[in-house]
Motif scaffolding. Structure first.
Motif, PDB file in Angstrom:
ATOM      1  N   LYS A  37       1.247  -1.238  -0.206  1.00  0.00           N
ATOM      2  CA  LYS A  37      -0.087   0.160  -0.244  1.00  0.00           C
ATOM      3  C   LYS A  37       0.719   1.221   0.079  1.00  0.00           C
ATOM      4  O   LYS A  37       0.268   2.336  -0.796  1.00  0.00           O
ATOM      5  CB  LYS A  37      -0.983   0.087   1.194  1.00  0.00           C
ATOM      6  N   SER A  38       1.578   1.082   0.570  1.00  0.00           N
ATOM      7  CA  SER A  38       2.693   2.498   1.352  1.00  0.00           C
ATOM      8  C   SER A  38       4.013   3.042  -0.200  1.00  0.00           C
ATOM      9  O   SER A  38       4.197   3.412  -0.684  1.00  0.00           O
ATOM     10  CB  SER A  38       4.154   2.722   1.921  1.00  0.00           C
ATOM     11  N   GLY A  39       3.632   1.181  -1.797  1.00  0.00           N
ATOM     12  CA  GLY A  39       4.994   1.739  -2.387  1.00  0.00           C
ATOM     13  C   GLY A  39       6.096   1.038  -2.600  1.00  0.00           C
ATOM     14  O   GLY A  39       6.820   0.986  -2.998  1.00  0.00           O
ATOM     15  N   GLU A  40       6.579   0.680  -0.736  1.00  0.00           N
ATOM     16  CA  GLU A  40       7.564   0.578  -0.634  1.00  0.00           C
ATOM     17  C   GLU A  40       8.348  -1.067  -1.177  1.00  0.00           C
ATOM     18  O   GLU A  40       9.324  -1.353  -1.771  1.00  0.00           O
ATOM     19  CB  GLU A  40       8.049  -0.213   0.803  1.00  0.00           C
ATOM     20  N   LEU A  41       6.799  -1.987  -1.584  1.00  0.00           N
ATOM     21  CA  LEU A  41       7.190  -2.869  -2.181  1.00  0.00           C
ATOM     22  C   LEU A  41       6.582  -3.516  -3.121  1.00  0.00           C
ATOM     23  O   LEU A  41       5.184  -3.350  -3.277  1.00  0.00           O
ATOM     24  CB  LEU A  41       7.135  -4.419  -1.414  1.00  0.00           C
ATOM     25  N   GLU A  42       6.915  -3.355  -4.348  1.00  0.00           N
ATOM     26  CA  GLU A  42       5.878  -3.588  -5.451  1.00  0.00           C
ATOM     27  C   GLU A  42       5.114  -4.563  -5.969  1.00  0.00           C
ATOM     28  O   GLU A  42       5.789  -5.788  -5.459  1.00  0.00           O
ATOM     29  CB  GLU A  42       6.846  -3.444  -6.969  1.00  0.00           C
ATOM     30  N   SER A  43       4.323  -4.420  -6.519  1.00  0.00           N
ATOM     31  CA  SER A  43       3.176  -5.431  -6.810  1.00  0.00           C
ATOM     32  C   SER A  43       2.782  -5.286  -7.935  1.00  0.00           C
ATOM     33  O   SER A  43       2.771  -4.152  -8.573  1.00  0.00           O
ATOM     34  CB  SER A  43       2.340  -5.974  -6.190  1.00  0.00           C
ATOM     35  N   ILE A  44       2.541  -6.348  -9.406  1.00  0.00           N
ATOM     36  CA  ILE A  44       2.217  -6.069 -10.061  1.00  0.00           C
ATOM     37  C   ILE A  44       1.052  -7.115 -10.541  1.00  0.00           C
ATOM     38  O   ILE A  44       0.002  -8.185  -9.441  1.00  0.00           O
ATOM     39  CB  ILE A  44       2.807  -7.114 -11.608  1.00  0.00           C
ATOM     40  N   PRO A  45      -0.922  -6.672 -11.390  1.00  0.00           N
ATOM     41  CA  PRO A  45      -1.285  -7.218 -11.588  1.00  0.00           C
ATOM     42  C   PRO A  45      -1.904  -8.366 -12.418  1.00  0.00           C
ATOM     43  O   PRO A  45      -1.077  -7.991 -13.109  1.00  0.00           O
ATOM     44  CB  PRO A  45      -2.828  -6.357 -11.466  1.00  0.00           C
ATOM     45  N   LEU A  46      -2.441  -9.448 -11.979  1.00  0.00           N
ATOM     46  CA  LEU A  46      -2.338 -10.501 -12.949  1.00  0.00           C
ATOM     47  C   LEU A  46      -3.785 -10.766 -12.661  1.00  0.00           C
ATOM     48  O   LEU A  46      -4.590 -12.201 -12.318  1.00  0.00           O
ATOM     49  CB  LEU A  46      -1.343 -11.880 -12.237  1.00  0.00           C
ATOM     50  N   GLY A  47      -4.713 -10.495 -13.601  1.00  0.00           N
ATOM     51  CA  GLY A  47      -5.814 -10.257 -13.648  1.00  0.00           C
ATOM     52  C   GLY A  47      -6.691 -10.004 -12.322  1.00  0.00           C
ATOM     53  O   GLY A  47      -6.673  -8.660 -12.031  1.00  0.00           O
ATOM     54  N   ARG A  48      -7.292 -11.192 -11.998  1.00  0.00           N
ATOM     55  CA  ARG A  48      -8.355 -10.176 -10.453  1.00  0.00           C
ATOM     56  C   ARG A  48      -7.498 -10.630  -9.504  1.00  0.00           C
ATOM     57  O   ARG A  48      -7.226 -10.519  -8.160  1.00  0.00           O
ATOM     58  CB  ARG A  48      -9.103 -11.173 -10.046  1.00  0.00           C
ATOM     59  N   LEU A  49      -5.324 -10.935 -10.032  1.00  0.00           N
ATOM     60  CA  LEU A  49      -4.757 -11.242  -8.930  1.00  0.00           C
ATOM     61  C   LEU A  49      -3.583 -10.326  -8.868  1.00  0.00           C
ATOM     62  O   LEU A  49      -3.722  -9.477  -9.020  1.00  0.00           O
ATOM     63  CB  LEU A  49      -3.625 -13.127  -8.565  1.00  0.00           C
ATOM     64  N   ARG A  50      -3.040 -10.333  -7.338  1.00  0.00           N
ATOM     65  CA  ARG A  50      -1.898  -9.634  -7.718  1.00  0.00           C
ATOM     66  C   ARG A  50      -0.848 -10.082  -7.239  1.00  0.00           C
ATOM     67  O   ARG A  50      -1.136 -11.443  -6.097  1.00  0.00           O
ATOM     68  CB  ARG A  50      -2.814  -8.001  -6.144  1.00  0.00           C
ATOM     69  N   ARG A  51       0.001  -9.917  -8.043  1.00  0.00           N
ATOM     70  CA  ARG A  51       1.633 -10.708  -7.470  1.00  0.00           C
ATOM     71  C   ARG A  51       2.718  -9.674  -7.390  1.00  0.00           C
ATOM     72  O   ARG A  51       2.671  -8.556  -7.876  1.00  0.00           O
ATOM     73  CB  ARG A  51       1.800 -11.821  -8.614  1.00  0.00           C
ATOM     74  N   ILE A  52       3.896 -10.300  -6.722  1.00  0.00           N
ATOM     75  CA  ILE A  52       4.794  -9.306  -6.641  1.00  0.00           C
ATOM     76  C   ILE A  52       5.631 -10.457  -6.716  1.00  0.00           C
ATOM     77  O   ILE A  52       6.254 -11.487  -6.847  1.00  0.00           O
ATOM     78  CB  ILE A  52       5.031  -9.440  -4.288  1.00  0.00           C
ATOM     79  N   PRO A  53       6.535  -9.732  -7.805  1.00  0.00           N
ATOM     80  CA  PRO A  53       7.883 -10.360  -9.271  1.00  0.00           C
ATOM     81  C   PRO A  53       8.959 -10.455  -7.799  1.00  0.00           C
ATOM     82  O   PRO A  53       9.319  -9.464  -6.563  1.00  0.00           O
ATOM     83  CB  PRO A  53       8.602  -9.012  -9.832  1.00  0.00           C
ATOM     84  N   ALA A  54       9.779 -11.998  -7.833  1.00  0.00           N
ATOM     85  CA  ALA A  54      10.655 -12.016  -6.661  1.00  0.00           C
ATOM     86  C   ALA A  54      12.024 -11.085  -6.932  1.00  0.00           C
ATOM     87  O   ALA A  54      12.312 -11.245  -5.724  1.00  0.00           O
ATOM     88  CB  ALA A  54      11.116 -13.528  -7.254  1.00  0.00           C
ATOM     89  N   GLU A  55      12.016 -10.788  -7.990  1.00  0.00           N
ATOM     90  CA  GLU A  55      13.549  -9.178  -7.993  1.00  0.00           C
ATOM     91  C   GLU A  55      12.880  -8.440  -6.999  1.00  0.00           C
ATOM     92  O   GLU A  55      13.900  -7.434  -6.772  1.00  0.00           O
ATOM     93  CB  GLU A  55      13.931  -9.138  -9.180  1.00  0.00           C
ATOM     94  N   CYS A  56      11.697  -8.022  -6.842  1.00  0.00           N
ATOM     95  CA  CYS A  56      11.252  -7.203  -6.286  1.00  0.00           C
ATOM     96  C   CYS A  56      11.355  -7.341  -4.751  1.00  0.00           C
ATOM     97  O   CYS A  56      11.775  -6.187  -3.759  1.00  0.00           O
ATOM     98  CB  CYS A  56      10.131  -6.543  -6.180  1.00  0.00           C
ATOM     99  N   ILE A  57      11.490  -8.332  -4.438  1.00  0.00           N
ATOM    100  CA  ILE A  57      11.887  -8.888  -2.516  1.00  0.00           C
ATOM    101  C   ILE A  57      13.049  -8.149  -2.317  1.00  0.00           C
ATOM    102  O   ILE A  57      13.653  -7.507  -1.929  1.00  0.00           O
ATOM    103  CB  ILE A  57      11.523 -10.012  -2.724  1.00  0.00           C
ATOM    104  N   THR A  58      13.958  -8.680  -3.883  1.00  0.00           N
ATOM    105  CA  THR A  58      15.353  -8.170  -3.461  1.00  0.00           C
ATOM    106  C   THR A  58      16.254  -7.165  -3.575  1.00  0.00           C
ATOM    107  O   THR A  58      16.639  -5.952  -2.748  1.00  0.00           O
ATOM    108  CB  THR A  58      16.510  -8.889  -5.037  1.00  0.00           C
ATOM    109  N   GLU A  59      14.833  -6.034  -4.357  1.00  0.00           N
ATOM    110  CA  GLU A  59      15.075  -4.768  -4.409  1.00  0.00           C
ATOM    111  C   GLU A  59      14.922  -4.282  -2.839  1.00  0.00           C
ATOM    112  O   GLU A  59      15.085  -3.021  -2.584  1.00  0.00           O
ATOM    113  CB  GLU A  59      14.282  -4.127  -5.166  1.00  0.00           C
ATOM    114  N   TYR A  60      13.905  -4.483  -2.695  1.00  0.00           N
ATOM    115  CA  TYR A  60      13.912  -4.273  -1.484  1.00  0.00           C
ATOM    116  C   TYR A  60      14.230  -4.784  -0.381  1.00  0.00           C
ATOM    117  O   TYR A  60      14.714  -3.134   0.548  1.00  0.00           O
ATOM    118  CB  TYR A  60      12.385  -4.562  -1.281  1.00  0.00           C
ATOM    119  N   ILE A  61      14.753  -5.472  -0.162  1.00  0.00           N
ATOM    120  CA  ILE A  61      16.000  -5.769   1.036  1.00  0.00           C
ATOM    121  C   ILE A  61      17.013  -4.875   0.365  1.00  0.00           C
ATOM    122  O   ILE A  61      17.757  -4.489   1.766  1.00  0.00           O
ATOM    123  CB  ILE A  61      16.249  -7.559   0.884  1.00  0.00           C
ATOM    124  N   ASP A  62      17.614  -4.825  -0.848  1.00  0.00           N
ATOM    125  CA  ASP A  62      18.989  -4.001  -1.044  1.00  0.00           C
ATOM    126  C   ASP A  62      18.333  -2.747  -0.370  1.00  0.00           C
ATOM    127  O   ASP A  62      19.147  -1.899   0.053  1.00  0.00           O
ATOM    128  CB  ASP A  62      19.376  -3.684  -2.432  1.00  0.00           C
TER     129      ASP A  62
END
Length: 74
Positions: A37-62
């Motif tokens: 919600k805050s935008g600190e972690l990115e996600s993408i819509p996939l139809g009615r679903l929301r998914r978080i790209p694995a690379e975004c987890i790494t970017e957030y940790i970095d």
């Protein structure tokens, strides 16, 4: 196939559910939803679903590590 492509395909899913992302980060689902919600972690819509790209987890940790380094230097 390059080494990077090989490691991506064997490392696990490329798109994570909120639960999977929470498990990867060692935090709760509610915290992941707050990060999305805050935008600190990115996600993408996939139809009615929301998914978080694995690379975004790494970017957030970095970003967290960089911020920690800045705070230590200050």
């Amino acid at each position: 196939m390059s080494i990077t492509e090989a490691s991506i395909t064997t490392a696990g899913p490329l798109l994570l559910t909120v639960e999977q992302a929470a498990h990867q980060l060692g935090i709760g689902r509610t915290t992941v939803f707050a990060l999305l919600k805050s935008g600190e972690l990115e996600s993408i819509p996939l139809g009615r679903l929301r998914r978080i790209p694995a690379e975004c987890i790494t970017e957030y940790i970095d970003r967290l590590r960089a911020a920690a380094r800045e705070n230590q230097a200050a």
